[in-house]
Design a protein around this motif. Structure first.
Motif, PDB file in Angstrom:
ATOM      1  N   SER A   1      -1.956  12.019   0.939  1.00  0.00           N
ATOM      2  CA  SER A   1      -0.767  11.187   1.169  1.00  0.00           C
ATOM      3  C   SER A   1      -1.098   9.843   1.817  1.00  0.00           C
ATOM      4  O   SER A   1      -0.331   8.882   1.682  1.00  0.00           O
ATOM      5  N   ILE A   2      -2.223   9.743   2.490  1.00  0.00           N
ATOM      6  CA  ILE A   2      -2.608   8.489   3.141  1.00  0.00           C
ATOM      7  C   ILE A   2      -2.814   7.355   2.135  1.00  0.00           C
ATOM      8  O   ILE A   2      -2.778   6.183   2.481  1.00  0.00           O
ATOM      9  N   ARG A   3      -2.982   7.694   0.871  1.00  0.00           N
ATOM     10  CA  ARG A   3      -3.194   6.687  -0.175  1.00  0.00           C
ATOM     11  C   ARG A   3      -1.887   6.038  -0.642  1.00  0.00           C
ATOM     12  O   ARG A   3      -1.887   5.224  -1.560  1.00  0.00           O
ATOM     13  N   PHE A   4      -0.781   6.390  -0.023  1.00  0.00           N
ATOM     14  CA  PHE A   4       0.518   5.875  -0.421  1.00  0.00           C
ATOM     15  C   PHE A   4       1.161   5.062   0.683  1.00  0.00           C
ATOM     16  O   PHE A   4       2.314   5.272   1.039  1.00  0.00           O
ATOM     17  N   ASN A   5       0.405   4.122   1.245  1.00  0.00           N
ATOM     18  CA  ASN A   5       0.914   3.269   2.314  1.00  0.00           C
ATOM     19  C   ASN A   5       1.891   2.257   1.754  1.00  0.00           C
ATOM     20  O   ASN A   5       1.692   1.718   0.677  1.00  0.00           O
ATOM     21  N   GLY A   6       2.929   1.996   2.491  1.00  0.00           N
ATOM     22  CA  GLY A   6       3.904   0.990   2.101  1.00  0.00           C
ATOM     23  C   GLY A   6       5.152   1.131   2.935  1.00  0.00           C
ATOM     24  O   GLY A   6       5.316   2.075   3.700  1.00  0.00           O
ATOM     25  N   CYS A   7       6.049   0.220   2.766  1.00  0.00           N
ATOM     26  CA  CYS A   7       7.306   0.211   3.505  1.00  0.00           C
ATOM     27  C   CYS A   7       8.251   1.289   2.968  1.00  0.00           C
ATOM     28  O   CYS A   7       8.645   2.182   3.683  1.00  0.00           O
ATOM     29  N   CYS A   8       8.582   1.187   1.692  1.00  0.00           N
ATOM     30  CA  CYS A   8       9.542   2.105   1.058  1.00  0.00           C
ATOM     31  C   CYS A   8       8.933   2.827  -0.143  1.00  0.00           C
ATOM     32  O   CYS A   8       9.629   3.502  -0.884  1.00  0.00           O
ATOM     33  N   GLY A   9       7.665   2.622  -0.350  1.00  0.00           N
ATOM     34  CA  GLY A   9       6.953   3.211  -1.483  1.00  0.00           C
ATOM     35  C   GLY A   9       5.522   2.716  -1.456  1.00  0.00           C
ATOM     36  O   GLY A   9       5.159   1.919  -0.593  1.00  0.00           O
ATOM     37  N   PRO A  10       4.704   3.173  -2.370  1.00  0.00           N
ATOM     38  CA  PRO A  10       3.294   2.757  -2.347  1.00  0.00           C
ATOM     39  C   PRO A  10       3.122   1.274  -2.666  1.00  0.00           C
ATOM     40  O   PRO A  10       3.732   0.759  -3.595  1.00  0.00           O
ATOM     41  N   SER A  11       2.328   0.612  -1.852  1.00  0.00           N
ATOM     42  CA  SER A  11       2.003  -0.798  -2.096  1.00  0.00           C
ATOM     43  C   SER A  11       0.535  -1.046  -1.794  1.00  0.00           C
ATOM     44  O   SER A  11       0.145  -2.120  -1.370  1.00  0.00           O
ATOM     45  N   GLU A  12      -0.257  -0.044  -1.989  1.00  0.00           N
ATOM     46  CA  GLU A  12      -1.686  -0.101  -1.671  1.00  0.00           C
ATOM     47  C   GLU A  12      -2.429  -0.922  -2.718  1.00  0.00           C
ATOM     48  O   GLU A  12      -2.304  -0.682  -3.914  1.00  0.00           O
ATOM     49  N   PHE A  13      -3.208  -1.898  -2.280  1.00  0.00           N
ATOM     50  CA  PHE A  13      -3.995  -2.731  -3.184  1.00  0.00           C
ATOM     51  C   PHE A  13      -5.494  -2.499  -2.994  1.00  0.00           C
ATOM     52  O   PHE A  13      -6.302  -3.228  -3.532  1.00  0.00           O
ATOM     53  N   SER A  14      -5.856  -1.453  -2.229  1.00  0.00           N
ATOM     54  CA  SER A  14      -7.274  -1.230  -1.955  1.00  0.00           C
ATOM     55  C   SER A  14      -7.730   0.203  -2.212  1.00  0.00           C
ATOM     56  O   SER A  14      -8.900   0.506  -2.031  1.00  0.00           O
ATOM     57  N   THR A  15      -6.830   1.089  -2.614  1.00  0.00           N
ATOM     58  CA  THR A  15      -7.179   2.501  -2.777  1.00  0.00           C
ATOM     59  C   THR A  15      -6.507   3.075  -4.018  1.00  0.00           C
ATOM     60  O   THR A  15      -5.315   2.849  -4.236  1.00  0.00           O
TER      61      THR A  15
END
Length: 123
Positions: free
Chosen positions: A70-84
């Motif tokens: 779940s750590i791969r889904f960082n973001g405010c209101c949803g996933p916004s990860e640009f590095s994983t």
């Protein structure tokens, strides 16, 4: 264009994807970046990925599932990860791409081109 998992040869795209023109892209928060069945080369769009993303694809045009971490889904209101990578092959769990779908971004899946093939690698 069709995409296959390089690890297990699984077909990842529902239908053959067609290349999108830049004027088809919609930079609207929480909406699909591209029409269904379309892709664009990531270098044509101004997103700064920290991983080797080659294609951006409509989220409904590829068969992937969420990564178990779940750590791969960082973001405010949803996933916004640009590095994983946070999307995996539905057959073998091989890391393939990144779902970007936060409240401040358009929705799309970025594909790591080193993880996919345009043709089946074996029969």
């Amino acid at each position: 264009m069709k995409l296959y998992c390089k690890n297990c040869n699984n077909l990842l795209t529902i239908n053959s994807l067609k290349k999108s023109k830049f004027d088809e892209i919609k930079f609207v928060d929480e909406s699909e970046l591209l029409p269904n069945g379309k892709y664009i080369e990531a270098s044509k769009v101004d997103y700064n990925f920290e991983i080797p993303i080659g294609y951006l694809i409509n989220t409904k045009s590829i068969l992937l599932k969420d990564h178990k971490e779940s750590i791969r889904f960082n973001g405010c209101c949803g996933p916004s990860e640009f590095s994983t990578l946070n999307q995996v092959c539905s057959k073998c769990n091989f890391e393939i791409g990144v779902l970007v779908a936060d409240c401040w971004t358009s929705r799309f899946i970025g594909i790591d081109i080193s993880k996919v093939s345009l043709k089946p690698l074996w029969q």
